[in-house]
Design a protein around this motif. Sequence first.
Motif, PDB file in Angstrom:
ATOM      1  N   ASN A 137       2.405   7.947   3.590  1.00 21.20           N
ATOM      2  CA  ASN A 137       1.803   6.763   2.972  1.00 21.20           C
ATOM      3  C   ASN A 137       1.217   5.805   4.004  1.00 21.20           C
ATOM      4  O   ASN A 137       0.102   5.302   3.832  1.00 21.20           O
ATOM      5  CB  ASN A 137       2.822   6.037   2.090  1.00 21.20           C
ATOM      6  CG  ASN A 137       3.181   6.829   0.854  1.00 21.20           C
ATOM      7  OD1 ASN A 137       2.417   7.663   0.392  1.00 21.20           O
ATOM      8  ND2 ASN A 137       4.359   6.584   0.323  1.00 21.20           N
ATOM      9  N   VAL A 138       1.951   5.559   5.062  1.00 23.40           N
ATOM     10  CA  VAL A 138       1.445   4.674   6.116  1.00 23.40           C
ATOM     11  C   VAL A 138       0.236   5.317   6.781  1.00 23.40           C
ATOM     12  O   VAL A 138      -0.788   4.657   7.006  1.00 23.40           O
ATOM     13  CB  VAL A 138       2.544   4.354   7.151  1.00 23.40           C
ATOM     14  CG1 VAL A 138       1.960   3.639   8.360  1.00 23.40           C
ATOM     15  CG2 VAL A 138       3.643   3.507   6.511  1.00 23.40           C
ATOM     16  N   GLY A 139       0.334   6.593   7.077  1.00 31.21           N
ATOM     17  CA  GLY A 139      -0.803   7.295   7.674  1.00 31.21           C
ATOM     18  C   GLY A 139      -2.026   7.258   6.782  1.00 31.21           C
ATOM     19  O   GLY A 139      -3.143   7.020   7.258  1.00 31.21           O
ATOM     20  N   GLY A 140      -1.829   7.448   5.500  1.00 28.44           N
ATOM     21  CA  GLY A 140      -2.960   7.392   4.572  1.00 28.44           C
ATOM     22  C   GLY A 140      -3.613   6.028   4.547  1.00 28.44           C
ATOM     23  O   GLY A 140      -4.838   5.915   4.576  1.00 28.44           O
ATOM     24  N   PHE A 141      -2.797   4.991   4.515  1.00 28.99           N
ATOM     25  CA  PHE A 141      -3.340   3.636   4.494  1.00 28.99           C
ATOM     26  C   PHE A 141      -4.080   3.318   5.792  1.00 28.99           C
ATOM     27  O   PHE A 141      -5.143   2.696   5.758  1.00 28.99           O
ATOM     28  CB  PHE A 141      -2.223   2.618   4.269  1.00 28.99           C
ATOM     29  CG  PHE A 141      -2.718   1.207   4.207  1.00 28.99           C
ATOM     30  CD1 PHE A 141      -3.390   0.742   3.099  1.00 28.99           C
ATOM     31  CD2 PHE A 141      -2.520   0.343   5.263  1.00 28.99           C
ATOM     32  CE1 PHE A 141      -3.865  -0.560   3.038  1.00 28.99           C
ATOM     33  CE2 PHE A 141      -2.983  -0.960   5.220  1.00 28.99           C
ATOM     34  CZ  PHE A 141      -3.655  -1.416   4.104  1.00 28.99           C
ATOM     35  N   ALA A 195       0.824  -1.211   0.000  1.00 31.98           N
ATOM     36  CA  ALA A 195       0.000   0.000   0.000  1.00 31.98           C
ATOM     37  C   ALA A 195       0.860   1.264   0.000  1.00 31.98           C
ATOM     38  O   ALA A 195       0.498   2.268  -0.602  1.00 31.98           O
ATOM     39  CB  ALA A 195      -0.923  -0.001   1.212  1.00 31.98           C
ATOM     40  N   ALA A 196       2.006   1.208   0.677  1.00 32.06           N
ATOM     41  CA  ALA A 196       2.888   2.368   0.769  1.00 32.06           C
ATOM     42  C   ALA A 196       3.869   2.436  -0.391  1.00 32.06           C
ATOM     43  O   ALA A 196       4.658   3.371  -0.478  1.00 32.06           O
ATOM     44  CB  ALA A 196       3.652   2.332   2.092  1.00 32.06           C
ATOM     45  N   ASP A 197       3.806   1.434  -1.271  1.00 37.17           N
ATOM     46  CA  ASP A 197       4.683   1.371  -2.440  1.00 37.17           C
ATOM     47  C   ASP A 197       6.163   1.381  -2.038  1.00 37.17           C
ATOM     48  O   ASP A 197       6.974   2.118  -2.584  1.00 37.17           O
ATOM     49  CB  ASP A 197       4.375   2.508  -3.410  1.00 37.17           C
ATOM     50  CG  ASP A 197       4.947   2.245  -4.802  1.00 37.17           C
ATOM     51  OD1 ASP A 197       5.074   1.063  -5.176  1.00 37.17           O
ATOM     52  OD2 ASP A 197       5.277   3.222  -5.501  1.00 37.17           O
ATOM     53  N   VAL A 198       6.464   0.537  -1.040  1.00 38.35           N
ATOM     54  CA  VAL A 198       7.826   0.373  -0.536  1.00 38.35           C
ATOM     55  C   VAL A 198       8.118  -1.122  -0.516  1.00 38.35           C
ATOM     56  O   VAL A 198       7.268  -1.906  -0.084  1.00 38.35           O
ATOM     57  CB  VAL A 198       7.941   0.940   0.905  1.00 38.35           C
ATOM     58  CG1 VAL A 198       9.313   0.689   1.496  1.00 38.35           C
ATOM     59  CG2 VAL A 198       7.598   2.411   0.938  1.00 38.35           C
ATOM     60  N   PRO A 199       9.281  -1.551  -0.958  1.00 35.16           N
ATOM     61  CA  PRO A 199       9.606  -2.978  -0.875  1.00 35.16           C
ATOM     62  C   PRO A 199       9.498  -3.483   0.570  1.00 35.16           C
ATOM     63  O   PRO A 199       9.868  -2.771   1.512  1.00 35.16           O
ATOM     64  CB  PRO A 199      11.052  -3.050  -1.374  1.00 35.16           C
ATOM     65  CG  PRO A 199      11.218  -1.830  -2.229  1.00 35.16           C
ATOM     66  CD  PRO A 199      10.360  -0.775  -1.588  1.00 35.16           C
TER      67      PRO A 199
END
Length: 74
Positions: A56-60, A31-35
Motif C-alpha cells: 500500500n505504501v509503495g503503491g501510494f 491512502a494505505a487504509d491504516v489508522p
Amino acid sequence: MDALRRAASVTANVRDAVYAAGVSTTTLAQAADVPSDVLDARLDGREELTIADLVNVGGFLRLQPTSFLKGATS
C-alpha cells in the motif's frame, strides 16, 4: 543479518521514502487504509510493518514494494 535487523532496515527504508516524498504520515495512513496511530507505531518500529503495508505504501508512493527491502537481504 537477523530478523530484527532486517525488519529495522525495511522500516528505515519506508521512513526514508516517506520523508523523501514529503508526505505526511496522516495522508499516507489514509491512502494505505491504516489508522494513523498504527502506521506511526509501525514507522517508529514499535510494531512490525506488514506485507500489505509495503504494498500500500509503495503503491501510494509509486515505488515497488521490493524497493523497501534494499539492504535487508543476505
